[in-house]
Write a protein that holds these residues in place. Sequence first.
Motif, PDB file in Angstrom:
ATOM      1  N   HIS A  78     -19.117-101.126 -23.578  1.00  0.00           N
ATOM      2  CA  HIS A  78     -20.196-100.722 -23.753  1.00  0.00           C
ATOM      3  C   HIS A  78     -19.935 -99.925 -25.902  1.00  0.00           C
ATOM      4  O   HIS A  78     -20.400-100.688 -26.658  1.00  0.00           O
ATOM      5  N   LYS A  82     -20.766-102.206 -28.842  1.00  0.00           N
ATOM      6  CA  LYS A  82     -21.779-101.721 -29.900  1.00  0.00           C
ATOM      7  C   LYS A  82     -23.150-100.169 -29.404  1.00  0.00           C
ATOM      8  O   LYS A  82     -24.082-100.511 -30.161  1.00  0.00           O
ATOM      9  N   ASN A  83     -22.696-100.185 -27.777  1.00  0.00           N
ATOM     10  CA  ASN A  83     -23.897 -99.624 -26.751  1.00  0.00           C
ATOM     11  C   ASN A  83     -23.373 -98.089 -27.199  1.00  0.00           C
ATOM     12  O   ASN A  83     -22.889 -97.719 -25.815  1.00  0.00           O
ATOM     13  N   GLU A  86     -24.892 -96.113 -24.624  1.00  0.00           N
ATOM     14  CA  GLU A  86     -24.153 -96.070 -23.526  1.00  0.00           C
ATOM     15  C   GLU A  86     -22.885 -96.009 -22.366  1.00  0.00           C
ATOM     16  O   GLU A  86     -22.339 -95.236 -21.858  1.00  0.00           O
ATOM     17  N   LYS A 115     -21.713 -92.724 -32.908  1.00  0.00           N
ATOM     18  CA  LYS A 115     -23.829 -93.050 -33.348  1.00  0.00           C
ATOM     19  C   LYS A 115     -23.895 -91.861 -34.614  1.00  0.00           C
ATOM     20  O   LYS A 115     -25.107 -92.415 -34.554  1.00  0.00           O
TER      21      LYS A 115
END
Length: 304
Positions: A78, A82-83, A86, A115
Amino acid sequence: NEGNAYFGEKDYGRAVRAYSEGLRQRCEDAELRAVLLSNRAAAHCRLGNYRSALADATQARKLKPDHLKAIVRGALCHMELKNFSEAIAWCEEGLRIDSKEKKLLEVRTKADKLKVKLTALEPFWRSELILPLISRVMLSLELLCERNIKLVVDPSSEEEEISDGLAEISLNGFHSDSATGAKVHLDADGNLSWPVLFLYPEHEQTDFIEAFHENSRFIDHLIVMFAELPPWDLERKYLPSNLELYFEDEERAEMYELNPEHTLLQVLQHQRYFVKAGTPTVLAFVKRSPFSKKYFSSKKVHRL
């Protein structure tokens, strides 16, 4: 054991095939299958196939919810994709199992920071960052020109031309404007790795390779991708040696057959290959199949 040996030798393609062969035995031991899936995820990661690695980690986690290695590998995938939200969720799940797991603590901290940074930069995306971004775009264009690679940007409207064009550029180069979020990146040796989409028109299926090194051959990826036959291939026809690859010249409505022994760079340098939206696309057909004969019957095809 064979997969682990190949992994130790850094022969990750063979490691994937070995783990796949183990999974093909349909062993009823859920824990062993979880280990095979988790190990295959690790090998996929080393090949840059983060989407495939994440799928394996997810399956391993379903079989054994407390499989910490699978959770760590899923969180790392993830991050690569670039999640970040998650990644944090997977880390939290793993830390409930082992609150001192060092790798998960590191990933969660990094994901939290990235983030927050993305959220903070959002209001300035089209203002303060515009000039350095354009500079980066020009550098990316230079790399493509040096390789004689032709890129097509197809904005949906004139009003969105600038913003959409910039949205397709990452800090490391061009990226696909698709749900995968994969992007081209430049390694320390000056080589590019591309996201590549494989289409199987006969079954309306696709495969996506997150990082296809420009000097890698198509046949090598086919061997890894079809080490285990896909569930939709009921007739067991999709074997690497039984496939033909093509790309479409949309402008002329013509098809060109590719040599599987060629590298991605050799194909991208073809005079009629145009990379659309930053994602090279190829179509795969079973040799001399009734479907391919019908598919090509109304098209002009340039064969090898």
